[in-house]
Design an enzyme around this catalytic site. Sequence first.
Site, PDB file in Angstrom:
ATOM      1  N   HIS A   1       0.788  -1.284   0.038  1.00 53.51           N
ATOM      2  CA  HIS A   1      -0.054  -0.092  -0.017  1.00 53.51           C
ATOM      3  C   HIS A   1       0.833   1.264  -0.027  1.00 53.51           C
ATOM      4  O   HIS A   1       0.467   2.156  -0.609  1.00 53.51           O
ATOM      5  CB  HIS A   1      -0.932   0.029   1.266  1.00 53.51           C
ATOM      6  CG  HIS A   1      -1.642   1.209   1.565  1.00 53.51           C
ATOM      7  ND1 HIS A   1      -2.818   1.594   1.192  1.00 53.51           N
ATOM      8  CD2 HIS A   1      -1.088   2.338   2.228  1.00 53.51           C
ATOM      9  CE1 HIS A   1      -3.006   2.788   1.352  1.00 53.51           C
ATOM     10  NE2 HIS A   1      -2.354   3.305   2.034  1.00 53.51           N
ATOM     11  N   GLU A   2       1.991   1.119   1.026  1.00 51.08           N
ATOM     12  CA  GLU A   2       2.832   2.564   0.937  1.00 51.08           C
ATOM     13  C   GLU A   2       3.469   2.670  -0.244  1.00 51.08           C
ATOM     14  O   GLU A   2       3.533   3.738  -0.818  1.00 51.08           O
ATOM     15  CB  GLU A   2       3.676   2.318   2.150  1.00 51.08           C
ATOM     16  CG  GLU A   2       3.364   2.302   3.524  1.00 51.08           C
ATOM     17  CD  GLU A   2       2.387   3.576   3.818  1.00 51.08           C
ATOM     18  OE1 GLU A   2       2.824   4.583   3.247  1.00 51.08           O
ATOM     19  OE2 GLU A   2       1.663   3.417   4.753  1.00 51.08           O
TER      20      GLU A   2
ATOM     21  N   HIS B   1       1.623   4.428  -2.872  1.00 48.70           N
ATOM     22  CA  HIS B   1       1.647   5.762  -3.080  1.00 48.70           C
ATOM     23  C   HIS B   1       2.757   6.318  -3.984  1.00 48.70           C
ATOM     24  O   HIS B   1       2.687   7.125  -4.607  1.00 48.70           O
ATOM     25  CB  HIS B   1       1.739   6.348  -1.593  1.00 48.70           C
ATOM     26  CG  HIS B   1       0.587   6.352  -0.768  1.00 48.70           C
ATOM     27  ND1 HIS B   1      -0.861   6.708  -0.913  1.00 48.70           N
ATOM     28  CD2 HIS B   1       0.306   5.700   0.380  1.00 48.70           C
ATOM     29  CE1 HIS B   1      -1.478   6.441  -0.178  1.00 48.70           C
ATOM     30  NE2 HIS B   1      -1.093   5.880   0.842  1.00 48.70           N
TER      31      HIS B   1
ATOM     32  N   GLU C   1      -5.644   7.053  -0.988  1.00 44.69           N
ATOM     33  CA  GLU C   1      -5.429   5.953   0.115  1.00 44.69           C
ATOM     34  C   GLU C   1      -6.327   4.817  -0.700  1.00 44.69           C
ATOM     35  O   GLU C   1      -5.883   3.776  -0.682  1.00 44.69           O
ATOM     36  CB  GLU C   1      -6.365   5.993   1.476  1.00 44.69           C
ATOM     37  CG  GLU C   1      -5.629   7.013   2.340  1.00 44.69           C
ATOM     38  CD  GLU C   1      -4.166   6.588   2.729  1.00 44.69           C
ATOM     39  OE1 GLU C   1      -4.018   5.402   2.417  1.00 44.69           O
ATOM     40  OE2 GLU C   1      -3.153   7.374   2.628  1.00 44.69           O
TER      41      GLU C   1
END
Length: 467
Positions: free
Chosen positions: A327-328, A331, A407
């Site tokens: 997920h990070e 970004h 997100e």
Amino acid sequence: AAMALPRDLWAELPTERRIFCSVLLFSWAVYLWEAFLAHRQRRVYKTTTHVPQELGQIMDSETFEKSRLYQLDKSTFSFWSGLYSEVEGTMILLCGGIPFLWKLSGQISGRAGFGPEYEIVQSLVFLLLATLFSAVTGLPWSLYNTFVIEEKHGFNQQTLGFFFKDAIKKFVVTQCILLPVTSLLLYIIKIGGDYFFIYAWLFTLVVSLVLVTIYADYIAPLFDKFIPLPEGELKQQIETMAKSIDFPLTKVYVVEGSKRSSHSNAYFYGFFKNKRIVLFDTLLEDYSALNKEPAEGEDGENEETKSKTKNKKQGCKNEEVLAVLGHELGHWKLGHTVKNIIISQMNSFLCFFLFAVLIGQKELFAAFGFYDAQPTLIGLMIIFQFIFSPYNEVLSFCLTVLSRRFEFQADAFAKELGKAKDLYSALIKLNKDNLGFPVSDWIFSMWHYSHPPLLERLQALKDAKQE
């Protein structure tokens, strides 16, 4: 006629009084709006006493109740601390606290042999006194938050000595950065001529890039211990994942967050080809201090920790940690980091440009009690903090909306990496470890949540899990 009277009175007021009243009224309007939202959210905490049906699979009733009580306490605390800071700010403005502090700074720098012509020296003394004042008035609130609320709900891991050492260190480090940067900025504004706002903006851009570069290597280690993640399966898996999406990873660190608090997190930093990943030890099941059994015969402090953490298996399994990192890294891959930097720099440029337009208005200074002098630092403070506050509120809301979108996109990216199932369980675990309350009032959540509510994120991931 009754309505016309206040309007006539308003029109008769001198410009500076109208500016002053507008700033004060807007500040209270924002405060009341925030209080209204908090009241709606409090109602949710008070009335939702049973696990809603859709959460039955995710949360047991004991954790649900714990998180409800934790958020209720936090909400009460933020009501009182918010009211206090609003009243304090109002009193400072009404009693002429800013011109008083400026005069005092002039007297102190005068005693040190710097006359009124040394405006930058006086500005630095003013900044030092102002930050000292807010550190002292904020201390009781910070102590209460750490040692009453966080302690009561099992998050605080600090001793009083550690807390004060930390606070002093933070203050000193802040001054070491703030004072030189401010003096250079004021100097650039003074000598920059008509286009000073371009030079001032470029200077702040360079400073923020330098700070981002040195923060994790030189500033963060002053407060926490960073150790390289030991060789092993997790490290290999992280490196493989980074390589698969061309993330230029150079190092992976574990930070001892557990000395401060048992909240967990992960982030990456660094420019260009030099990226590092930082994992909080509280995020990792294998490293979390809270999962380790104290050795036999150790002192009573460990007994206390043991009782605090019994039946608490904290952190995520390796696959879940990888999903959180997926997920990070999403970004990064989707350019969210760069987009955020561009937005913040465009905003910064716009603010400096408007500052250049407004700085000549003597009424702005007079509104806050500066009739004779127009110090640059005070101008920056008045314009950036007070005059721009309506704009800042709107911007902050737009950024919250954008952040939620980012997100969802980062979750979808982790999903594409095949991590939907692990991210699903990791989000539930992190929500449980951090005692997040999964039910929220829709207006409160829309205005405040930079991350989408847990149920919405799980729903988006669930669709993928079932495919």
